[in-house]
Motif scaffolding. Sequence first.
Motif, PDB file in Angstrom:
ATOM      1  N   TYR A 225       1.318   6.693 -13.274  1.00 35.83           N
ATOM      2  CA  TYR A 225       1.141   7.142 -11.929  1.00 35.83           C
ATOM      3  C   TYR A 225       1.928   8.506 -11.799  1.00 35.83           C
ATOM      4  CZ  TYR A 225      -1.042   3.064  -9.694  1.00 35.83           C
ATOM      5  OH  TYR A 225      -1.839   2.188  -9.222  1.00 35.83           O
TER       6      TYR A 225
ATOM      7  N   ARG B 127      -4.599   5.620  -3.731  1.00 34.28           N
ATOM      8  CA  ARG B 127      -3.989   6.487  -4.749  1.00 34.28           C
ATOM      9  C   ARG B 127      -4.158   7.838  -4.879  1.00 34.28           C
ATOM     10  NH1 ARG B 127      -5.432   1.146  -5.802  1.00 34.28           N
ATOM     11  NH2 ARG B 127      -3.950  -0.101  -6.769  1.00 34.28           N
TER      12      ARG B 127
ATOM     13  N   THR C 265       6.340   6.783  -6.917  1.00 37.42           N
ATOM     14  CA  THR C 265       6.228   7.905  -7.671  1.00 37.42           C
ATOM     15  C   THR C 265       6.660   9.030  -6.908  1.00 37.42           C
ATOM     16  OG1 THR C 265       4.577   6.646  -8.718  1.00 37.42           O
ATOM     17  CG2 THR C 265       4.593   9.306  -9.022  1.00 37.42           C
TER      18      THR C 265
ATOM     19  N   VAL D 206       2.519   4.493  -5.411  1.00 38.12           N
ATOM     20  CA  VAL D 206       2.386   6.000  -5.100  1.00 38.12           C
ATOM     21  C   VAL D 206       3.453   6.594  -4.399  1.00 38.12           C
ATOM     22  CG1 VAL D 206       0.987   7.493  -3.630  1.00 38.12           C
ATOM     23  CG2 VAL D 206      -0.127   6.050  -4.970  1.00 38.12           C
TER      24      VAL D 206
ATOM     25  N   PRO E  14      -5.272   5.771 -11.922  1.00 41.66           N
ATOM     26  CA  PRO E  14      -4.154   4.969 -12.422  1.00 41.66           C
ATOM     27  C   PRO E  14      -4.138   3.629 -12.168  1.00 41.66           C
ATOM     28  CG  PRO E  14      -3.275   6.338 -10.344  1.00 41.66           C
ATOM     29  CD  PRO E  14      -4.720   6.616 -10.706  1.00 41.66           C
TER      30      PRO E  14
END
Length: 207
Positions: free
Chosen positions: A187, A57, A97, A94, A174
């Motif tokens: 995130y 992450r 996002t 990830v 997160p």
Amino acid sequence: MTTSLFPEIAGFIATLKQDAISPERREILDPLAGFIQSKVLEDQEIRLNFICTHNSRRSHLSQIWAQTMACHFNIKNVFCYSGGTQATALFPMVAETLGKQGFQIQQLSEGQNPAYAIKFAENAHPVIGFSKKMDNAFNPSSGFGAIMTCDSANEACPFVPGAEKRISITFEDPKAFDNSPQQAEKYLERSVQIATELWYVFSLIKL
């Protein structure tokens, strides 16, 4: 010749504000700027390896935003990597996002630890994102800055083999919000924080 970021990413960067970063946090970030500046002055390659426990992450977000900010500020010879004290997988949220922030994401492989090509500009090499240990052959073995992005890796690795400099810049995980209604929001919040702080770091560099 400069490389232009994708418009959505460039537009997002234009909204970032330095006053979002506290003086205490700037003090933590300044050693990374100092390391990059020293390499620029010596006309040397700048190798940055962002390290977290699982390389899933925060280390990936940091790697990708650092490479993006180097492009934004037209700082050449910057090569960003990431690794962990163990390998797991790049967490799908990830990639999701970053996709929402304007990056082009292409999944290159399947399986438990898939690889992704993450592009921030039309004419720049994509960042290849997959989980790996910090000493993986994909990463540099010497002459790099090791940036510790989580507390557990920071404590577990007081010494990083091959690192020229070790810098602690830790972020909240997160992962604590996985499978919760706040997951996507948290995130994005972490990605924005990392982008803002790395924008600040690279903004300090004098060419």
